[in-house]
Design a protein around this motif. Sequence first.
Motif, short mmCIF file in Angstrom:
data_model
loop_
_atom_site.label_atom_id
_atom_site.label_comp_id
_atom_site.label_asym_id
_atom_site.label_seq_id
_atom_site.Cartn_x
_atom_site.Cartn_y
_atom_site.Cartn_z
N UNK A 342 -1.19 5.48 -6.69
CA UNK A 342 -0.85 6.21 -7.92
C UNK A 342 0.20 7.29 -7.66
N UNK A 343 0.20 7.85 -6.46
CA UNK A 343 1.18 8.90 -6.13
C UNK A 343 2.59 8.35 -5.92
N UNK A 344 2.70 7.02 -5.79
CA UNK A 344 4.01 6.42 -5.53
C UNK A 344 4.60 5.71 -6.74
N UNK A 345 3.84 5.62 -7.82
CA UNK A 345 4.26 4.79 -8.95
C UNK A 345 5.60 5.24 -9.54
N UNK A 346 5.73 6.52 -9.80
CA UNK A 346 6.95 7.01 -10.44
C UNK A 346 8.18 6.74 -9.59
N UNK A 353 15.98 -0.26 -5.04
CA UNK A 353 15.09 -1.02 -4.18
C UNK A 353 14.17 -1.88 -5.02
N UNK A 354 13.16 -2.47 -4.40
CA UNK A 354 12.31 -3.44 -5.10
C UNK A 354 10.86 -2.99 -5.16
N UNK A 355 10.63 -1.69 -5.10
CA UNK A 355 9.27 -1.20 -5.25
C UNK A 355 8.65 -1.60 -6.59
N UNK A 356 9.51 -1.77 -7.59
CA UNK A 356 9.02 -2.18 -8.90
C UNK A 356 8.36 -3.56 -8.85
N UNK A 357 8.81 -4.43 -7.94
CA UNK A 357 8.19 -5.74 -7.83
C UNK A 357 6.76 -5.61 -7.32
N UNK A 392 0.90 3.22 1.05
CA UNK A 392 1.60 3.88 2.15
C UNK A 392 2.71 4.78 1.61
N UNK A 393 3.40 4.33 0.57
CA UNK A 393 4.41 5.19 -0.06
C UNK A 393 3.77 6.42 -0.67
N UNK A 394 2.57 6.24 -1.24
CA UNK A 394 1.86 7.38 -1.79
C UNK A 394 1.46 8.38 -0.72
N UNK A 395 0.99 7.89 0.41
CA UNK A 395 0.63 8.77 1.52
C UNK A 395 1.84 9.56 1.99
#
Length: 558
Positions: A342-346, A353-357, A392-395
């Motif tokens: 949840x901390x990485x969603x925005x 990049x392709x985080x949206x996928x 991991x992105x959220x961390x």
Amino acid sequence: MADTDSQFVICNAREFRFVLAFSIVALAITSIPYVLGAVLATEDRVFGGFVYAIEDCYSYLAKMRQGAEGAWLFHIAYTPEPHPGVLFFPFHLLLGKVAALLPGGDLATRMVWVYHGARVVFGLVLLLTVYRFLAAFTERVAVRRLAWLMVTFGGGLGWLLVALGQPGWLGSMPLDFILPEGFTFLVLYSFPHIALARSLLLVGILSLLKAWEECLESEAQSPHHVSRFTFHVSRITGLEWAVLTGFLWLAMGLLVPFYVAVAWAVMAAAWLALGLRERRVPWREGLLAGGVALVSAPVVLYSAWVFTTAPVYATWAAQNRILSPHPLHYLAAYGVLLLLAAFAVRDAWREEGVGWLAMAWVGVVPALVYLPFNLQRRLVEGVQVPLSLLAALGVSRFKLQGLRSRVVLGLLLVGLSLTNVLLVAGNCLALRGQPAPIYRDAGEVAALDWLNERVGFDDVVLSAYETGNYLPAWVRARVFVGHGPESVRSDEKRALVAQFFDAMTDSAWRRRLLVQYGVDYVFWGPAERAVGTFNPHTESYLRQVYEAGGYAIFEAEP
């Protein structure tokens, strides 16, 4: 992120050593119970080769035996009803052919060795593929390492439910103990065909992204163009990438047909997310996605045709029900990762990049797992990978440094791994005393060896369910009943077996049952005597052809 080739390659030499070293550790841990099981075998108790999902794994050996005996099409060995051969389980048929080519030992033992060899080899392929996939999504080495470790060793909070005395909470075991589609460690533990299928799924998604990146050649050739996917422009056209994706998923479908539908759902969710992000209708990307679906569709259509037109396979499909549990079980399985993600969603949505996928994949799964489909919970296939990436992105947003970072990340990984620790330790403890069905009695194996020399695949053997589950792995014959989904009307047949071995049952009824189902042999050992007190020696239509070590085999005469 910069638009460089380095983001689409797995890693530098140091990263490769990291992935390889921890892959070896993971595969070694998953091999401990099997090695221990083999070591604890005695002359009287033979290790069957498996400690987890034993009933299914014996069925995989039965499929391998068909391949070893020369079959290229699959027949169900767990039911006596006639049915056509079909193009299912080619992976296991091929493994059986490999086992048949190896020298030394009996075929069953070679099949076990080949199966575990495939488990290790394709497990390593999967772990390398996962890291390659993660590396395409983020250039930050620490993030992809953490995500990869969570994928490789992570589970959910099933261990906590067990510790609280709630292993059957809300009518289901915790998913991280029983769902290989949801947790990579379970795939490494027992399912090489899923390891290969997931590798093809992930590589196919990367290939799809390349297809979308390359679909607008004029835009890509513009000096002012900024890559939407952070992949470099290649000499391969978007259509060629799309065709490659289709063939990758077609191959995946030969391993697990309904995984293709999962891939389509992820592709559709990604296409929708791309349109929302860029505020346009991505027509060209949609056409390429349609091409992917067209190339990979034959295996889905073939599977649907078989399961709807062949009565025996239709019954198998109807019996094979793996439904989703209460939604709270999914929270127990993935709640920690979801909270961190949840901390990485925005940022994942807004950044290049392709985080949206990854977000699209995770977002479509809640709808998939409650579709009106008999294998609901298996539609979670592979979601641990994008969810771990987002976690991991959220961390990384917490900006942990030094000792605090090592302590927090260590606690996180340990907490997520405890279910797997319990699973492996519990399976090792279960080996004490060489219990069935993990171990088989040497007298039973000798009887099966004798029978295997005298039967063919058209012969049918009636036995207790427990014997029937193992018998096709050792003998080139079919059984009356022995596998929940694959035995037609399995529950009914188990009741018929109980009635057959009941001493009070009328002899004429037994004889009619044998004739009705074309039973050629009756197997009689401790498992059958536990079902009922009937003694086959008393029946004139049952001719004893084998007896030794507490086991007897009777040929049914018309």
